[in-house]
Design a protein around this motif. Structure first.
Motif, PDB file in Angstrom:
ATOM      1  N   LEU A   1       0.615  -1.265   0.105  1.00  0.00           N
ATOM      2  CA  LEU A   1      -0.122  -0.124   0.032  1.00  0.00           C
ATOM      3  C   LEU A   1       0.941   1.202  -0.114  1.00  0.00           C
ATOM      4  CD1 LEU A   1      -2.747  -0.850   2.582  1.00  0.00           C
ATOM      5  CD2 LEU A   1      -3.185  -0.919   0.018  1.00  0.00           C
ATOM      6  N   LYS A   2       2.105   1.109   0.228  1.00  0.00           N
ATOM      7  CA  LYS A   2       2.942   2.457   0.321  1.00  0.00           C
ATOM      8  C   LYS A   2       2.933   3.227  -1.171  1.00  0.00           C
ATOM      9  CE  LYS A   2       7.409   0.299  -0.292  1.00  0.00           C
ATOM     10  NZ  LYS A   2       8.806  -0.302   0.272  1.00  0.00           N
ATOM     11  N   GLN A   3       2.801   2.548  -2.165  1.00  0.00           N
ATOM     12  CA  GLN A   3       2.572   3.329  -3.467  1.00  0.00           C
ATOM     13  C   GLN A   3       1.608   4.342  -3.316  1.00  0.00           C
ATOM     14  OE1 GLN A   3       2.051   0.258  -6.743  1.00  0.00           O
ATOM     15  NE2 GLN A   3       1.288  -0.956  -5.139  1.00  0.00           N
ATOM     16  N   LEU A   4       0.479   3.986  -2.466  1.00  0.00           N
ATOM     17  CA  LEU A   4      -0.505   4.991  -2.277  1.00  0.00           C
ATOM     18  C   LEU A   4      -0.342   5.951  -1.232  1.00  0.00           C
ATOM     19  CD1 LEU A   4      -3.544   2.407  -2.991  1.00  0.00           C
ATOM     20  CD2 LEU A   4      -2.548   4.325  -4.548  1.00  0.00           C
ATOM     21  N   ASP A   5       0.653   6.143  -0.437  1.00  0.00           N
ATOM     22  CA  ASP A   5       1.068   6.889   0.621  1.00  0.00           C
ATOM     23  C   ASP A   5       0.746   8.430   0.216  1.00  0.00           C
ATOM     24  OD1 ASP A   5       2.092   7.092   3.576  1.00  0.00           O
ATOM     25  OD2 ASP A   5       3.533   8.322   2.430  1.00  0.00           O
ATOM     26  N   TRP A   6       0.628   8.703  -0.997  1.00  0.00           N
ATOM     27  CA  TRP A   6       0.571  10.134  -1.443  1.00  0.00           C
ATOM     28  C   TRP A   6      -0.775  10.666  -1.108  1.00  0.00           C
ATOM     29  CZ3 TRP A   6      -2.936  10.256  -5.249  1.00  0.00           C
ATOM     30  CH2 TRP A   6      -3.331   9.345  -6.004  1.00  0.00           C
ATOM     31  N   LEU A   7      -1.752   9.600  -0.931  1.00  0.00           N
ATOM     32  CA  LEU A   7      -3.110   9.885  -0.695  1.00  0.00           C
ATOM     33  C   LEU A   7      -3.542  10.257   0.877  1.00  0.00           C
ATOM     34  CD1 LEU A   7      -5.383   6.870  -2.271  1.00  0.00           C
ATOM     35  CD2 LEU A   7      -5.427   9.039  -2.866  1.00  0.00           C
ATOM     36  N   VAL A   8      -2.618  10.073   1.551  1.00  0.00           N
ATOM     37  CA  VAL A   8      -2.492  10.802   3.112  1.00  0.00           C
ATOM     38  C   VAL A   8      -2.559  12.088   3.244  1.00  0.00           C
ATOM     39  CG1 VAL A   8      -1.704  10.571   5.103  1.00  0.00           C
ATOM     40  CG2 VAL A   8      -1.566   8.479   3.892  1.00  0.00           C
TER      41      VAL A   8
ATOM     42  N   ASP B   1      -0.310  16.416  -9.980  1.00  0.00           N
ATOM     43  CA  ASP B   1       0.691  16.913  -9.059  1.00  0.00           C
ATOM     44  C   ASP B   1       0.485  16.156  -7.626  1.00  0.00           C
ATOM     45  OD1 ASP B   1      -0.825  18.657  -7.749  1.00  0.00           O
ATOM     46  OD2 ASP B   1      -0.533  19.679  -9.789  1.00  0.00           O
ATOM     47  N   ASP B   2       1.569  16.482  -6.812  1.00  0.00           N
ATOM     48  CA  ASP B   2       1.217  16.138  -5.327  1.00  0.00           C
ATOM     49  C   ASP B   2       0.139  16.601  -4.547  1.00  0.00           C
ATOM     50  OD1 ASP B   2       3.533  14.698  -5.571  1.00  0.00           O
ATOM     51  OD2 ASP B   2       4.908  15.838  -4.707  1.00  0.00           O
ATOM     52  N   GLU B   3      -0.382  17.578  -5.231  1.00  0.00           N
ATOM     53  CA  GLU B   3      -1.355  18.541  -4.503  1.00  0.00           C
ATOM     54  C   GLU B   3      -2.940  18.525  -5.312  1.00  0.00           C
ATOM     55  OE1 GLU B   3      -0.521  19.810  -1.757  1.00  0.00           O
ATOM     56  OE2 GLU B   3       1.607  19.141  -2.584  1.00  0.00           O
ATOM     57  N   THR B   4      -2.929  17.600  -6.299  1.00  0.00           N
ATOM     58  CA  THR B   4      -4.424  17.381  -6.798  1.00  0.00           C
ATOM     59  C   THR B   4      -4.694  15.993  -7.418  1.00  0.00           C
ATOM     60  OG1 THR B   4      -3.693  19.538  -8.074  1.00  0.00           O
ATOM     61  CG2 THR B   4      -5.573  18.357  -9.054  1.00  0.00           C
ATOM     62  N   ILE B   5      -5.863  15.730  -7.258  1.00  0.00           N
ATOM     63  CA  ILE B   5      -6.233  14.346  -7.818  1.00  0.00           C
ATOM     64  C   ILE B   5      -7.403  14.594  -8.530  1.00  0.00           C
ATOM     65  CG2 ILE B   5      -7.323  12.273  -7.192  1.00  0.00           C
ATOM     66  CD1 ILE B   5      -6.184  12.461  -4.334  1.00  0.00           C
ATOM     67  N   GLN B   6      -7.496  13.602  -9.915  1.00  0.00           N
ATOM     68  CA  GLN B   6      -8.578  14.036 -10.678  1.00  0.00           C
ATOM     69  C   GLN B   6      -8.985  12.666 -10.826  1.00  0.00           C
ATOM     70  OE1 GLN B   6      -6.841  15.780 -14.283  1.00  0.00           O
ATOM     71  NE2 GLN B   6      -7.266  17.661 -13.650  1.00  0.00           N
ATOM     72  N   LEU B   7     -10.440  12.420 -11.005  1.00  0.00           N
ATOM     73  CA  LEU B   7     -11.109  11.279 -11.104  1.00  0.00           C
ATOM     74  C   LEU B   7     -12.376  11.182 -11.819  1.00  0.00           C
ATOM     75  CD1 LEU B   7     -11.424   8.562  -8.979  1.00  0.00           C
ATOM     76  CD2 LEU B   7     -13.473   9.401  -8.731  1.00  0.00           C
TER      77      LEU B   7
ATOM     78  N   VAL C   1      -9.927  17.136  -7.140  1.00  0.00           N
ATOM     79  CA  VAL C   1      -9.859  17.131  -5.686  1.00  0.00           C
ATOM     80  C   VAL C   1      -8.496  17.772  -5.323  1.00  0.00           C
ATOM     81  CG1 VAL C   1      -9.673  16.012  -3.320  1.00  0.00           C
ATOM     82  CG2 VAL C   1     -11.280  15.114  -5.400  1.00  0.00           C
ATOM     83  N   VAL C   2      -8.447  19.030  -4.643  1.00  0.00           N
ATOM     84  CA  VAL C   2      -7.378  19.530  -3.991  1.00  0.00           C
ATOM     85  C   VAL C   2      -6.938  19.322  -2.656  1.00  0.00           C
ATOM     86  CG1 VAL C   2      -6.147  21.766  -3.830  1.00  0.00           C
ATOM     87  CG2 VAL C   2      -7.863  21.185  -5.952  1.00  0.00           C
ATOM     88  N   ARG C   3      -5.536  19.000  -2.359  1.00  0.00           N
ATOM     89  CA  ARG C   3      -5.163  18.904  -1.164  1.00  0.00           C
ATOM     90  C   ARG C   3      -5.162  20.328  -0.289  1.00  0.00           C
ATOM     91  NH1 ARG C   3      -1.563  15.090   0.990  1.00  0.00           N
ATOM     92  NH2 ARG C   3      -0.947  14.367  -1.175  1.00  0.00           N
ATOM     93  N   GLN C   4      -5.517  19.923   1.111  1.00  0.00           N
ATOM     94  CA  GLN C   4      -5.774  21.069   2.009  1.00  0.00           C
ATOM     95  C   GLN C   4      -4.629  21.294   2.995  1.00  0.00           C
ATOM     96  OE1 GLN C   4      -8.770  23.406   1.750  1.00  0.00           O
ATOM     97  NE2 GLN C   4      -8.242  22.259  -0.398  1.00  0.00           N
TER      98      GLN C   4
END
Length: 322
Positions: free
Chosen positions: A154-161, A262-268, A288-291
């Motif tokens: 799961l560590k490859q999804l650590d950027w979701l934290v 990028d590290d601050e943005t998710i698109q779905l 979705v934007v990181r806060q």
């Protein structure tokens, strides 16, 4: 040299085909019983005699190479002296007869010592028949590959934290993603609110399934809907093949394409969407934007533990396919 080499012949001989003649079968069975008994009795001379004069043992984990019966005998003597309670077991995975007098055998061995965790290895051996007896000519031993832990997978999804917010104009979706204790799962929960207040909440658990060897997720929502998904990577994107039961009891399915510009943005985006087998239009891409979390005043950890969120509507709208 590890104690594993002492078992290799007993496992090796046990796997050799014995159907060529009754005499061969009897010889092999006698060799098996004799070798195991000799080892358990710490009969060094009998055990060493089961190796050819020029036999070779290679330990791929340490790189050690032992050549010749005398050198192998010395290593076995050290095993008997230092670890007299060692017990051995194993199994043969494959046997290939190269000639009637030469066989290649592959399998696994387990070394057990009281008070210690058993050590499992794989081996590849060559047995030869000399003067009517099967003997070890060479053995290579390798540690078995260890299955990944949940965190390894799961560590490859650590950027979701972290904390996220959906940029939708109609509904605000606040999300937090965190690791569970021991980092065995990623826990994502969301709170979706509109002009009238909170409209829905949900929690998603992402974990590694060691049986199917894949990342899976399970989602539960406050309206009674629930679902599961299978995650796979496609280039830089993640595909989440999902199945849900809606609050009305309908079966829905689809595939979410999760991108990370990028590290601050998710698109779905949801594609291949169906409800009760009826095709539905693909959704528009949601961002979705990181806060930035607020300064830690001692309450942040408690809030995060109570409200685990996911990238809300951008991450499966909490997992429900609409």
């Amino acid at each position: 040299m590890r104690a594993l080499l002492a078992l290799s012949l007993s496992v090796l001989v046990a796997g050799l085909p014995c159907g060529r003649a009754v005499a061969d079968e009897q010889e092999l069975n006698a060799a098996i019983g004799g070798y195991v008994k000799a080892f358990n009795d710490q009969d060094l001379d009998s055990v060493a005699a089961m190796w050819t004069e020029d036999a070779t043992h290679i330990d791929r984990e340490t790189g050690d190479r032992t050549e010749g019966r005398d050198a192998i005998r010395s290593d076995l003597a050290a095993v008997f002296e230092e670890r007299p309670e060692t017990r051995l077991s194993g199994q043969v995975d494959s046997v290939r007869m190269i000639t009637p007098e030469v066989a290649k055998v592959e399998g696994r061995t387990i070394v057990g010592v009281p008070g210690e965790a058993p050590v499992e290895s794989s081996f590849s051996a060559i047995a030869v028949k000399q003067d009517g007896k099967w003997m070890i000519d060479s053995i290579e031993e390798m540690p078995l590959p260890q299955p990944p832990t949940s965190y390894d997978a799961l560590k490859q999804l650590d950027w979701l934290v972290g904390q996220w917010v959906d940029d939708s104009d109609q509904t605000r979706v606040d999300t937090t993603v965190r690791w569970s204790p021991n980092q065995a799962f990623l826990i994502r929960s969301f709170v979706a609110s509109d002009d009238q207040g909170v409209s829905q909440q949900g929690t998603q658990v992402i974990g590694w399934d060691p049986r199917s060897q894949e990342i899976r997720s399970w989602t539960f929502n406050s309206d009674g809907s629930f679902g599961d998904g299978v995650w796979s990577q496609s280039g830089e994107d993640w595909l989440i093949k999902s199945s849900q039961t809606t609050a009305e009891g309908l079966a829905a399915s689809g595939t979410y394409v999760l991108s990370r510009p990028d590290d601050e943005t998710i698109q779905l985006q949801l594609i291949g969407h169906e409800i009760e087998g009826e095709p539905q239009p693909s959704t528009e891409v949601v961002t979705v934007v990181r806060q930035t979390p607020p300064a830690d005043d001692g309450s942040a950890d408690a809030d995060a533990s109570d409200t685990d969120t996911t990238p809300g509507s951008a991450i499966e709208s909490g997992g429900v396919i609409r």
